[in-house]
Design a protein around this motif. Structure first.
Motif, PDB file in Angstrom:
ATOM      1  N   PHE A  99       0.847  -1.195   0.000  1.00  0.00           N
ATOM      2  CA  PHE A  99       0.000   0.000   0.000  1.00  0.00           C
ATOM      3  C   PHE A  99       0.883   1.245   0.000  1.00  0.00           C
ATOM      4  O   PHE A  99       0.694   2.162  -0.795  1.00  0.00           O
ATOM      5  CB  PHE A  99      -0.929   0.000   1.229  1.00  0.00           C
ATOM      6  CG  PHE A  99      -1.451   1.370   1.588  1.00  0.00           C
ATOM      7  CD1 PHE A  99      -2.520   1.920   0.887  1.00  0.00           C
ATOM      8  CD2 PHE A  99      -0.867   2.121   2.608  1.00  0.00           C
ATOM      9  CE1 PHE A  99      -2.982   3.200   1.193  1.00  0.00           C
ATOM     10  CE2 PHE A  99      -1.320   3.401   2.912  1.00  0.00           C
ATOM     11  CZ  PHE A  99      -2.385   3.941   2.205  1.00  0.00           C
ATOM     12  N   HIS A 100       1.871   1.288   0.902  1.00  0.00           N
ATOM     13  CA  HIS A 100       2.685   2.488   1.040  1.00  0.00           C
ATOM     14  C   HIS A 100       3.435   2.832  -0.238  1.00  0.00           C
ATOM     15  O   HIS A 100       3.347   3.938  -0.759  1.00  0.00           O
ATOM     16  CB  HIS A 100       3.677   2.338   2.209  1.00  0.00           C
ATOM     17  CG  HIS A 100       4.514   3.565   2.388  1.00  0.00           C
ATOM     18  ND1 HIS A 100       5.747   3.713   1.797  1.00  0.00           N
ATOM     19  CD2 HIS A 100       4.271   4.721   3.042  1.00  0.00           C
ATOM     20  CE1 HIS A 100       6.232   4.914   2.103  1.00  0.00           C
ATOM     21  NE2 HIS A 100       5.359   5.549   2.855  1.00  0.00           N
ATOM     22  N   TRP A 101       4.167   1.856  -0.786  1.00  0.00           N
ATOM     23  CA  TRP A 101       5.023   2.193  -1.931  1.00  0.00           C
ATOM     24  C   TRP A 101       4.219   2.366  -3.214  1.00  0.00           C
ATOM     25  O   TRP A 101       4.575   3.160  -4.085  1.00  0.00           O
ATOM     26  CB  TRP A 101       6.164   1.168  -2.063  1.00  0.00           C
ATOM     27  CG  TRP A 101       7.060   1.238  -0.848  1.00  0.00           C
ATOM     28  CD1 TRP A 101       7.238   0.265   0.101  1.00  0.00           C
ATOM     29  CD2 TRP A 101       7.865   2.358  -0.398  1.00  0.00           C
ATOM     30  NE1 TRP A 101       8.100   0.704   1.093  1.00  0.00           N
ATOM     31  CE2 TRP A 101       8.499   1.978   0.816  1.00  0.00           C
ATOM     32  CE3 TRP A 101       8.098   3.641  -0.887  1.00  0.00           C
ATOM     33  CZ2 TRP A 101       9.356   2.831   1.525  1.00  0.00           C
ATOM     34  CZ3 TRP A 101       8.951   4.494  -0.179  1.00  0.00           C
ATOM     35  CH2 TRP A 101       9.558   4.079   1.013  1.00  0.00           C
ATOM     36  N   ILE A 150      -0.451  10.271  10.030  1.00  0.00           N
ATOM     37  CA  ILE A 150      -0.331  10.265   8.556  1.00  0.00           C
ATOM     38  C   ILE A 150      -1.392   9.343   7.937  1.00  0.00           C
ATOM     39  O   ILE A 150      -1.864   9.598   6.840  1.00  0.00           O
ATOM     40  CB  ILE A 150       1.098   9.828   8.106  1.00  0.00           C
ATOM     41  CG1 ILE A 150       1.292   9.901   6.577  1.00  0.00           C
ATOM     42  CG2 ILE A 150       1.422   8.410   8.522  1.00  0.00           C
ATOM     43  CD1 ILE A 150       1.636  11.197   6.048  1.00  0.00           C
ATOM     44  N   VAL A 151      -1.791   8.297   8.655  1.00  0.00           N
ATOM     45  CA  VAL A 151      -2.729   7.338   8.042  1.00  0.00           C
ATOM     46  C   VAL A 151      -4.123   7.971   7.854  1.00  0.00           C
ATOM     47  O   VAL A 151      -4.610   8.055   6.717  1.00  0.00           O
ATOM     48  CB  VAL A 151      -2.779   6.009   8.822  1.00  0.00           C
ATOM     49  CG1 VAL A 151      -3.669   5.009   8.095  1.00  0.00           C
ATOM     50  CG2 VAL A 151      -1.381   5.449   9.005  1.00  0.00           C
ATOM     51  N   PRO A 152      -4.792   8.478   8.935  1.00  0.00           N
ATOM     52  CA  PRO A 152      -6.086   9.131   8.687  1.00  0.00           C
ATOM     53  C   PRO A 152      -5.964  10.355   7.779  1.00  0.00           C
ATOM     54  O   PRO A 152      -6.859  10.621   6.969  1.00  0.00           O
ATOM     55  CB  PRO A 152      -6.584   9.535  10.080  1.00  0.00           C
ATOM     56  CG  PRO A 152      -5.420   9.417  10.991  1.00  0.00           C
ATOM     57  CD  PRO A 152      -4.492   8.414  10.373  1.00  0.00           C
ATOM     58  N   ILE A 211       1.570  17.627   3.078  1.00  0.00           N
ATOM     59  CA  ILE A 211       1.618  16.496   4.023  1.00  0.00           C
ATOM     60  C   ILE A 211       2.779  15.558   3.673  1.00  0.00           C
ATOM     61  O   ILE A 211       3.542  15.125   4.544  1.00  0.00           O
ATOM     62  CB  ILE A 211       0.280  15.711   3.997  1.00  0.00           C
ATOM     63  CG1 ILE A 211      -0.823  16.578   4.594  1.00  0.00           C
ATOM     64  CG2 ILE A 211       0.394  14.396   4.748  1.00  0.00           C
ATOM     65  CD1 ILE A 211      -2.192  15.936   4.548  1.00  0.00           C
ATOM     66  N   ALA A 212       2.924  15.260   2.363  1.00  0.00           N
ATOM     67  CA  ALA A 212       3.995  14.344   1.948  1.00  0.00           C
ATOM     68  C   ALA A 212       5.357  14.951   2.300  1.00  0.00           C
ATOM     69  O   ALA A 212       6.260  14.247   2.769  1.00  0.00           O
ATOM     70  CB  ALA A 212       3.889  14.052   0.454  1.00  0.00           C
ATOM     71  N   GLY A 213       5.496  16.271   2.086  1.00  0.00           N
ATOM     72  CA  GLY A 213       6.770  16.940   2.386  1.00  0.00           C
ATOM     73  C   GLY A 213       7.124  16.834   3.869  1.00  0.00           C
ATOM     74  O   GLY A 213       8.253  16.458   4.222  1.00  0.00           O
TER      75      GLY A 213
HETATM   76  C1  HEM Z   1       3.889  10.696  -1.594  1.00  0.00           C
HETATM   77  C2  HEM Z   1       4.650  10.544  -0.564  1.00  0.00           C
HETATM   78  C3  HEM Z   1       4.294   9.697   0.634  1.00  0.00           C
HETATM   79  C4  HEM Z   1       3.092   9.457   1.231  1.00  0.00           C
HETATM   80  C5  HEM Z   1       1.730  10.012   0.845  1.00  0.00           C
HETATM   81  C6  HEM Z   1       3.334   8.557   2.341  1.00  0.00           C
HETATM   82  C7  HEM Z   1       2.359   8.051   3.190  1.00  0.00           C
HETATM   83  C8  HEM Z   1       2.590   7.223   4.262  1.00  0.00           C
HETATM   84  C9  HEM Z   1       1.592   6.572   5.052  1.00  0.00           C
HETATM   85  C10 HEM Z   1       0.081   6.667   4.813  1.00  0.00           C
HETATM   86  C11 HEM Z   1       2.210   5.863   6.013  1.00  0.00           C
HETATM   87  C12 HEM Z   1       1.549   4.962   7.043  1.00  0.00           C
HETATM   88  C13 HEM Z   1       1.652   3.540   6.525  1.00  0.00           C
HETATM   89  C14 HEM Z   1       0.497   2.701   6.991  1.00  0.00           C
HETATM   90  O1  HEM Z   1       0.350   2.448   8.195  1.00  0.00           O
HETATM   91  O2  HEM Z   1      -0.275   2.264   6.125  1.00  0.00           O
HETATM   92  C15 HEM Z   1       3.612   6.061   5.873  1.00  0.00           C
HETATM   93  C16 HEM Z   1       4.587   5.502   6.677  1.00  0.00           C
HETATM   94  C17 HEM Z   1       5.922   5.561   6.404  1.00  0.00           C
HETATM   95  N1  HEM Z   1       6.505   6.175   5.298  1.00  0.00           N
HETATM   96 FE1  HEM Z   1       5.603   7.232   3.882  1.00  0.00          FE
HETATM   97  N2  HEM Z   1       4.666   8.274   2.410  1.00  0.00           N
HETATM   98  C18 HEM Z   1       5.284   8.945   1.377  1.00  0.00           C
HETATM   99  C19 HEM Z   1       6.607   8.929   1.037  1.00  0.00           C
HETATM  100  C20 HEM Z   1       7.570   8.284   1.770  1.00  0.00           C
HETATM  101  C21 HEM Z   1       8.966   8.235   1.419  1.00  0.00           C
HETATM  102  C22 HEM Z   1       9.598   8.890   0.177  1.00  0.00           C
HETATM  103  C23 HEM Z   1       9.592   7.522   2.398  1.00  0.00           C
HETATM  104  C24 HEM Z   1      11.048   7.173   2.535  1.00  0.00           C
HETATM  105  C25 HEM Z   1      11.991   8.054   2.419  1.00  0.00           C
HETATM  106  C26 HEM Z   1       8.587   7.113   3.354  1.00  0.00           C
HETATM  107  C27 HEM Z   1       8.819   6.364   4.456  1.00  0.00           C
HETATM  108  C28 HEM Z   1       7.867   5.961   5.366  1.00  0.00           C
HETATM  109  C29 HEM Z   1       8.187   5.197   6.565  1.00  0.00           C
HETATM  110  C30 HEM Z   1       9.555   4.768   7.010  1.00  0.00           C
HETATM  111  C31 HEM Z   1       6.963   4.975   7.218  1.00  0.00           C
HETATM  112  C32 HEM Z   1       6.777   4.245   8.558  1.00  0.00           C
HETATM  113  C33 HEM Z   1       6.858   5.272   9.646  1.00  0.00           C
HETATM  114  C34 HEM Z   1       6.858   4.627  11.000  1.00  0.00           C
HETATM  115  O3  HEM Z   1       7.744   3.786  11.259  1.00  0.00           O
HETATM  116  O4  HEM Z   1       5.951   4.956  11.790  1.00  0.00           O
HETATM  117  N3  HEM Z   1       7.369   7.588   2.945  1.00  0.00           N
HETATM  118  N4  HEM Z   1       3.833   6.876   4.787  1.00  0.00           N
END
Ligand code: HEM
Ligand code: HEM
Length: 227
Positions: free
Chosen positions: A14-16, A101-103, A155-157
């Protein structure tokens, strides 16, 4: 310390996939009318991702569930204060601040995808529900589709800066964990499985729902002929 599974496979996908989808949506929107078909298909897919995460927050494994990372405002504030003093406690799943970030993404990206269904580029491409509302409502929703994207970028930033700060400032390897799913600090608290079968069934049901929403239930647009 032994590495344990924290982030299940569907959550990581989902995330990536969400990151890829949002980047593609930005590019296809900027490229203009010729790429609108692709913009629409990826938009439907993104809507599917959001519906999936909403339901996965109720039925997914422990660390994917809302009940694991939605905290009362007081706990979020306390975490923020501790974070600013660099004394924040460790959380195996999302911390009270990061979990927001999730909600936030479900609401904002969900709104972006839904308003897209009503949007039009005034040339060739219109979302399937464009003709379902009055022209005033349509142009309001179209305007929202433009404005909400800036909120997504904001938000993403913030999210990316926060992750980079944990990763390189505090030396907490969050990025690797979102790729492999595993954390070393969770020796006692891993999840048993990714619930893949449930995720596949859910994905099929969501795909069927989207097919109905877009190909069957959407109104047939009225065509005006100009002579
Ligand atoms: C469009 C950009 C992004 C959006 C909208 C986004 C959104 C999210 C969301 C919704 C989650 C929660 C995951 C879940 O529980 O389903 C999350 C967690 C996370 N994201 Fe992103 N993300 C983005 C970009 C990135 C990038 C570029 C990275 C890495 C450099 C990243 C690294 C992480 C990590 C490491 C977590 C886990 C945080 C934790 O351990 O609590 N994200 N992100
Ligand atoms: C979450 C998914 C989506 C994202 C991130 C997104 C993003 C964007 C962005 C950034 C623009 C350009 C806005 C501007 O130039 O200011 C745009 C335009 C547009 N989008 Fe989306 N979109 C999404 C989903 C959809 C969907 C599902 C549809 C329709 C089925 C759609 C239809 C359109 C149309 C028709 C335009 C052109 C609007 C105009 O030129 O006035 N979008 N989108």
């Amino acid at each position: 310390m032994q590495k344990k599974l924290i982030w299940d496979i569907p959550l990581r996908l989902f995330h990536w996939l969400l990151v890829l989808a949002l980047v593609s949506q930005w590019i296809t929107a900027e490229l203009g009318s010729e790429y609108m078909d692709i913009h629409f298909y990826i938009g439907y897919f993104t809507l599917g991702l959001i519906i999936f995460r909403l339901i996965w927050g109720l039925v997914g494994p422990k660390y994917a569930r809302f009940s694991n990372f939605i905290y009362p405002p007081k706990a979020i504030w306390q975490y923020l204060v501790a974070f600013l003093k660099a004394k924040n406690p460790h959380f195996t799943g999302h911390n009270p601040l990061g979990g927001l970030i999730v909600p936030a993404v479900i609401l904002i990206v969900g709104a972006q995808a839904i308003t897209g269904l009503f949007a039009s580029d005034d040339v060739l491409a219109s979302g399937p529900y464009m003709s379902a509302v009055s022209s005033d409502t349509q142009s309001w929703l179209d305007g929202l589709h433009h404005q909400i994207f800036n909120v997504i970028l904001g938000i993403a930033g913030i999210h990316i800066l926060a992750i980079l700060w944990y990763q390189f400032g505090r030396k907490i390897p969050l990025i690797g964990a979102m790729i492999t799913g595993k954390k070393t600090d969770a020796a006692q608290n891993g999840i048993g499985s990714s619930r893949l079968l449930l995720a596949v069934i859910l994905a099929i049901v969501i795909a069927a729902f989207l097919y109905w929403l877009i190909a069957i239930a959407a109104p047939v647009p009225e065509v005006d002929y100009y002579f």
